[in-house]
Design an enzyme around this catalytic site. Structure first.
Site, PDB file in Angstrom:
ATOM      1  N   SER A 115       0.835  -1.213   0.000  1.00  0.00           N
ATOM      2  CA  SER A 115       0.000   0.000   0.000  1.00  0.00           C
ATOM      3  C   SER A 115       0.871   1.265   0.000  1.00  0.00           C
ATOM      4  O   SER A 115       0.502   2.271  -0.623  1.00  0.00           O
ATOM      5  CB  SER A 115      -0.972   0.000   1.184  1.00  0.00           C
ATOM      6  OG  SER A 115      -0.301   0.108   2.402  1.00  0.00           O
ATOM      7  N   ASN A 117      13.793   3.831   4.015  1.00  0.00           N
ATOM      8  CA  ASN A 117      12.844   2.848   4.542  1.00  0.00           C
ATOM      9  C   ASN A 117      11.752   3.593   5.292  1.00  0.00           C
ATOM     10  O   ASN A 117      11.982   4.689   5.811  1.00  0.00           O
ATOM     11  CB  ASN A 117      13.558   1.894   5.511  1.00  0.00           C
ATOM     12  CG  ASN A 117      12.623   0.832   6.066  1.00  0.00           C
ATOM     13  OD1 ASN A 117      11.806   0.262   5.336  1.00  0.00           O
ATOM     14  ND2 ASN A 117      12.721   0.559   7.348  1.00  0.00           N
ATOM     15  N   HIS A 144       9.148   2.999   8.515  1.00  0.00           N
ATOM     16  CA  HIS A 144       8.991   2.124   9.680  1.00  0.00           C
ATOM     17  C   HIS A 144       7.790   2.611  10.499  1.00  0.00           C
ATOM     18  O   HIS A 144       7.653   3.816  10.728  1.00  0.00           O
ATOM     19  CB  HIS A 144      10.264   2.169  10.529  1.00  0.00           C
ATOM     20  CG  HIS A 144      10.207   1.249  11.698  1.00  0.00           C
ATOM     21  ND1 HIS A 144      10.351  -0.117  11.568  1.00  0.00           N
ATOM     22  CD2 HIS A 144       9.969   1.476  13.009  1.00  0.00           C
ATOM     23  CE1 HIS A 144      10.226  -0.681  12.755  1.00  0.00           C
ATOM     24  NE2 HIS A 144       9.988   0.263  13.649  1.00  0.00           N
ATOM     25  N   VAL A 198      19.553  -2.265  12.072  1.00  0.00           N
ATOM     26  CA  VAL A 198      18.148  -2.321  11.671  1.00  0.00           C
ATOM     27  C   VAL A 198      17.372  -1.128  12.226  1.00  0.00           C
ATOM     28  O   VAL A 198      17.369  -0.900  13.440  1.00  0.00           O
ATOM     29  CB  VAL A 198      17.511  -3.644  12.149  1.00  0.00           C
ATOM     30  CG1 VAL A 198      16.018  -3.669  11.840  1.00  0.00           C
ATOM     31  CG2 VAL A 198      18.201  -4.821  11.478  1.00  0.00           C
TER      32      VAL A 198
HETATM   33  C1  GRF Z   1       4.162  -0.688   6.700  1.00  0.00           C
HETATM   34  O1  GRF Z   1       3.583  -0.543   7.960  1.00  0.00           O
HETATM   35  C2  GRF Z   1       5.606  -0.258   6.753  1.00  0.00           C
HETATM   36  O2  GRF Z   1       5.831   0.799   7.638  1.00  0.00           O
HETATM   37  C3  GRF Z   1       6.279  -1.495   7.237  1.00  0.00           C
HETATM   38  O3  GRF Z   1       5.617  -2.554   6.597  1.00  0.00           O
HETATM   39  C4  GRF Z   1       4.280  -2.148   6.288  1.00  0.00           C
HETATM   40  C5  GRF Z   1       4.101  -2.348   4.820  1.00  0.00           C
HETATM   41  O4  GRF Z   1       2.767  -2.165   4.414  1.00  0.00           O
HETATM   42  N1  GRF Z   1       7.692  -1.447   6.993  1.00  0.00           N
HETATM   43  P1  GRF Z   1       2.436  -2.054   2.862  1.00  0.00           P
HETATM   44  O5  GRF Z   1       2.984  -3.309   2.193  1.00  0.00           O
HETATM   45  O6  GRF Z   1       3.070  -0.809   2.349  1.00  0.00           O
HETATM   46  O7  GRF Z   1       0.934  -2.009   2.793  1.00  0.00           O
END
Ligand code: GRF
Length: 201
Positions: free
Chosen positions: A20, A115, A117, A152
């Site tokens: 997403s 990234n 998070h 990480v």
């Molecule tokens: C998100 O919460 C992101 O922060 C984390 O993994 C999830 C991925 O969700 N690293 P999507 O695949 O982007 O819907």
């Protein structure tokens, strides 16, 4: 940095699941003044739902299944990196890419890999961020976009967004509220990052 033909930075989004955040990045790149284009979506899971979503949005996709590489993480990363190079990728955006990276890939993309998070780093690196925020009784939660380094979820923070924690929150309700904030934060942070890169070169 940037593709002379389009004037935009060529970004690859790496995913393992629903994608997403990736979809939010692709949609943001449709704006005429967006400084990046999503040149590739790559997954380590060939059946990741996000690959179908990206294809539907007309973005090139690739899958490099990690399983045939067994414990040799770097060999998998070298295969990933070769595809990034084929697509002339300049910046990598991890978005739910559920692989621990080796120093080899991190160094290869140092300063050019972001990234997202789902916590207000430095709080709650790693997994189960929402349950940990709830257990701690925090008053607010949120998400962070950061540069990727060898530790990480430890790299320099580029941007954060906060959301309130509500009295009836569960991990799921909080995750949904944070994810909505992620979809606004990541395109903005990536655009700011790419504009800064273009100015510095
Ligand atoms: C998100 O919460 C992101 O922060 C984390 O993994 C999830 C991925 O969700 N690293 P999507 O695949 O982007 O819907």
């Amino acid at each position: 940095m940037e593709d002379p033909r389009t004037g935009r930075v060529r970004v690859a989004v790496l995913i393992s699941g629903a994608g997403s955040n990736m979809a939010a990045l692709i949609d943001a790149a449709r704006a005429a003044d967006c400084p990046f284009e999503v040149a590739l979506v790559l997954s380590n899971k060939p059946d990741a739902g996000g690959l179908t979503v990206a294809e539907g949005k007309g973005v090139p996709v690739a899958a490099v299944d990690h399983r045939p590489f067994g414990k040799d993480r770097e060999a998998h990363e070298r295969a990933v990196d070769a595809i990034l190079n084929e697509h002339r990728v300049e910046v990598v955006a991890l978005a739910g890419y559920m692989r621990l990276l080796t120093p080899w890939l991190v160094q290869r993309w140092e300063g050019r890999m972001l990234n997202i998070h789902p916590s207000l780093l430095p709080k709650y690196p790693g997994l189960d961020t929402h349950a940990r925020a709830l257990a701690a009784g925090d008053l607010e939660a949120g998400c962070t976009v950061h540069l990727v380094t060898e530790g990480v979820d430890e790299g320099p923070i580029l941007a954060q967004a906060t959301v309130p924690m509500l009295p009836d929150d569960t991990s799921n309700s909080l995750a949904q509220r944070v994810l909505t904030a992620e979809h606004a934060l990541y395109p903005r942070a990536l655009a700011d990052f790419c504009r800064a890169q273009m100015r510095s070169l």
